[in-house]
Design an enzyme around this catalytic site. Structure first.
Site, PDB file in Angstrom:
ATOM      1  N   GLY A  74      16.887  44.661   0.774  1.00  0.00           N
ATOM      2  CA  GLY A  74      17.102  43.990   2.040  1.00  0.00           C
ATOM      3  C   GLY A  74      17.192  42.517   1.722  1.00  0.00           C
ATOM      4  N   THR A  75      18.322  41.901   1.990  1.00  0.00           N
ATOM      5  CA  THR A  75      18.645  40.679   1.282  1.00  0.00           C
ATOM      6  C   THR A  75      19.707  39.882   2.001  1.00  0.00           C
ATOM      7  OG1 THR A  75      19.386  39.842  -0.854  1.00  0.00           O
ATOM      8  CG2 THR A  75      20.448  41.815  -0.065  1.00  0.00           C
ATOM      9  N   THR A  76      20.090  38.768   1.408  1.00  0.00           N
ATOM     10  CA  THR A  76      21.235  37.992   1.869  1.00  0.00           C
ATOM     11  C   THR A  76      22.100  37.670   0.665  1.00  0.00           C
ATOM     12  OG1 THR A  76      19.937  36.980   3.649  1.00  0.00           O
ATOM     13  CG2 THR A  76      22.001  35.896   3.044  1.00  0.00           C
TER      14      THR A  76
END
Length: 261
Positions: free
Chosen positions: A21-23
């Site tokens: 879960g990231t950007t």
């Protein structure tokens, strides 16, 4: 009874799949591309690694930004590779390792590095053929003498989309409107990197699954430059607190302010 339930919840979270879960962000500019990502990797509700590197080198001139999590059904069919790697990898790491191997063979056969389009199509092929098992989205960015700087998005399911900029991961939902307003044609290298760092810091402020530091990779005709931006140097956004060494620093300050919860 409550203690047993809490212990069971704790064990479930500790044994949960590692989530990316990231950007992740890829931006083209006048002369090349800039890739950027945060560094938080979570396991359930816990942060498993706060300084992971989510931008992986595929060839000398092509890199990939990774997001996703571990799908155990896919991992179980690739035990030989996982054993070779020495650890249980996220889906995106497995795909990246396969692609890097194939591109290495491609380079040996042709005598030159693969283009970013070749790398992106190979990732698309692996993602589409394993779409029922993979839980990963990737952004490929690179530069070559034929087409210059290119950004390709390969979201969940294996679609291949060439774009002037691409955003992915859980933090991307906070950035679409920002990029519609902030991105412009023909940016300089510095403008593009500043945009990427600003966007990742904005996602970190809003998205609980994004955090840590910001890493960028700049790819152009001159080569590759990697930059690192620590969390305490990032821009603060609305109602964000100044970084502290510990909670005790807040409590021991001369004029402590109440923390809004």
């Amino acid at each position: 009874m409550k203690t047993n339930k809490n212990q069971m919840d704790l064990e479930m979270n500790l044994n949960a799949p590692h989530s990316m879960g990231t950007t992740i962000i890829g931006v083209t500019y006048n002369g090349g591309v800039v890739l950027g990502a945060d560094s938080r990797t979570s396991t359930g509700m816990y942060v498993a690694n706060r300084a992971s590197d989510k931008i992986t080198q595929l060839t000398d001139n092509v890199y990939v930004c990774r997001s996703g999590s571990i799908n155990l059904s896919f991992a179980s069919t690739h035990l030989t590779l996982l054993f070779y790697l020495g650890f249980l990898a996220a889906d995106s790491q497995i795909v990246s390792d396969y692609v890097r191997y194939f591109l290495h063979q491609h380079t040996i056969q042709l005598g030159q590095s693969a283009t970013s389009k070749v790398a992106a199509n190979l990732i698309r092929l692996l993602s589409y053929n394993n779409k029922k098992m993979l839980e990963t989205g990737l952004i490929v960015g690179g530069w070559d003498k034929y087409e210059g700087g290119k950004i390709y998005a390969i979201p969940l399911g294996g679609t291949l989309i060439e774009q002037p900029f691409a955003i992915g991961g859980s933090g991307s939902s906070y950035l679409y409107g920002f990029f519609d307003q902030a991105w412009k044609e023909g940016m300089t290298k510095d403008e593009a990197e500043q945009l990427v760092v600003k966007a990742v810091s904005l996602a970190i402020a809003r998205d609980g699954a994004s955090g840590g530091v910001v890493r960028t990779v700049i790819i152009n005709s001159e080569g590759v430059t990697r930059n690192f931006y620590p969390g305490d140097k990032l821009q603060l956004w609305h109602e964000e607190l100044e970084p502290q060494n510990s909670l005790l620093d807040l409590l021991n300050s001369s004029n402590p302010e109440p923390m809004n919860i």
